[in-house]
Design a protein around this motif. Structure first.
Motif, mmCIF file in Angstrom:
data_model
loop_
_atom_site.group_PDB
_atom_site.id
_atom_site.type_symbol
_atom_site.label_atom_id
_atom_site.label_comp_id
_atom_site.label_asym_id
_atom_site.label_seq_id
_atom_site.Cartn_x
_atom_site.Cartn_y
_atom_site.Cartn_z
ATOM 1 N N GLN A 30 80.138 27.692 66.910
ATOM 2 C CA GLN A 30 78.762 28.987 66.183
ATOM 3 C C GLN A 30 78.110 29.517 67.345
ATOM 4 O O GLN A 30 77.873 29.198 68.442
ATOM 5 C CB GLN A 30 77.579 27.273 65.424
ATOM 6 C CG GLN A 30 76.337 28.235 65.518
ATOM 7 C CD GLN A 30 76.605 28.666 63.799
ATOM 8 O OE1 GLN A 30 76.537 28.424 62.829
ATOM 9 N NE2 GLN A 30 76.514 30.013 63.908
ATOM 10 N N ARG A 71 63.736 27.344 63.457
ATOM 11 C CA ARG A 71 65.048 28.190 61.779
ATOM 12 C C ARG A 71 66.794 27.699 63.583
ATOM 13 O O ARG A 71 67.605 28.160 62.520
ATOM 14 C CB ARG A 71 64.719 29.752 62.630
ATOM 15 C CG ARG A 71 65.006 29.849 63.118
ATOM 16 C CD ARG A 71 64.042 31.592 63.615
ATOM 17 N NE ARG A 71 63.627 32.068 64.361
ATOM 18 C CZ ARG A 71 64.105 33.759 64.720
ATOM 19 N NH1 ARG A 71 64.710 34.467 63.712
ATOM 20 N NH2 ARG A 71 64.080 34.326 65.832
ATOM 21 N N ASN A 78 70.707 25.650 62.500
ATOM 22 C CA ASN A 78 71.273 26.792 62.162
ATOM 23 C C ASN A 78 73.019 25.921 63.444
ATOM 24 O O ASN A 78 73.682 26.779 63.953
ATOM 25 C CB ASN A 78 71.328 27.970 62.464
ATOM 26 C CG ASN A 78 71.043 28.489 61.269
ATOM 27 O OD1 ASN A 78 71.510 29.186 60.554
ATOM 28 N ND2 ASN A 78 70.130 28.960 60.985
ATOM 29 N N HIS A 95 75.539 33.337 62.916
ATOM 30 C CA HIS A 95 74.661 33.977 62.270
ATOM 31 C C HIS A 95 73.382 34.480 63.476
ATOM 32 O O HIS A 95 73.003 34.512 64.935
ATOM 33 C CB HIS A 95 73.366 32.032 62.350
ATOM 34 C CG HIS A 95 72.099 32.703 61.926
ATOM 35 N ND1 HIS A 95 72.478 32.401 60.539
ATOM 36 C CD2 HIS A 95 70.438 32.626 62.399
ATOM 37 C CE1 HIS A 95 71.062 32.636 60.093
ATOM 38 N NE2 HIS A 95 69.857 32.521 60.919
#
Length: 249
Positions: free
Chosen positions: A108, A96, A100, A79
């Motif tokens: 991630q 935000r 994620n 991301h």
């Protein structure tokens, strides 16, 4: 450990290292990462968050492609955090980010991250020092939450590039047709703010170090890839993961 001073840290690999030998070692590490990532996904007890920060042209995209590109895409997510949208600005600055965060079994990658809200915002006077330090305390709490309550291993990397190398790479984007899509006129303006960015990064390393930073010499891609791949391999190996047995009916 004293305050990290970026000007005292080399941006290049130690002179004794042999490029081709290190590249061979990196390839072997990446091969091991394939098995470790498979274990992570199968066991689904742990997660990994890789935070990549650095000045423009420090090589975040290329690093992701070279180190993580051969892993199973089912278990790796990336991301990139850009300028907040109107919806994101209507929430706290970590809203935000949190949505994620990695699920168990996943790796991630944050290409830029929650740290932008104490870096870019300070350099451009969008966030005063008092607010920035409050945010840094919130970041420490957020990372502690992930580590303690979701078994998340957090690896934080600052890709340490020299001003000279950054200038070469930014100008290369003007001439190389395969890189022109990356060109952004504002990158050259941001590069002029190097002293300001160095200061706020050093504040960040000082205040948000409960989970330590790795300062990665980034002028040479082959060395940068080796450092990150090895850190990830060592972190995954330390989890002592095992494949689950047969599921009971």
């Amino acid at each position: 450990m004293g305050r990290i001073k970026l000007e005292e840290i080399d941006t290049r690999a130690p002179g004794a290292l042999q490029k081709e030998q290190v590249k061979l070692e990196t390839a072997g590490i990446i091969s091991e990462l394939n098995e470790l990532q498979n274990l992570l996904y199968a066991e689904s007890k742990h997660s990994v968050l890789v935070v990549l920060q650095g000045m423009d042209a420090s090589g975040k995209d290329g690093l992701i492609r070279k180190v993580f590109g051969n892993l199973n895409p089912q278990g790796v997510m990336v991301h990139s955090f850009k300028v907040p949208t109107a919806e994101e600005l209507g929430h706290d600055f970590l809203w935000r980010i949190h949505k994620n965060a990695p699920a168990k079994g996943m790796i991630q990658l944050f290409n830029r991250s929650h740290y932008e809200d104490i870096l870019v915002t300070r350099v451009h006077n969008l966030c005063d020092k008092e607010t920035a330090y409050k945010r840094m305390r919130a970041i420490n709490d957020f990372e502690w939450l992930l580590a303690e309550h979701n078994n998340t291993t957090i690896l934080k990397f600052y890709l340490h590039i020299s001003e000279k190398e950054q200038s070469l790479r930014l100008n290369e984007r003007l001439d190389d047709k395969t890189k022109q899509w990356k060109y952004n006129e504002s990158d050259f303006a941001e590069a002029k703010l190097w002293p300001e960015y160095r200061k706020v990064y050093e504040d960040c390393f000082e205040e948000c170090n409960k989970i330590p930073w790795t300062i990665v010499p980034a002028d040479q891609n082959w060395y940068k890839e080796y450092i990150v791949a090895k850190k990830l391999k060592d972190a995954l190996s330390a989890l002592k993961m095992r494949y689950p047995g047969l599921k009971k009916a």
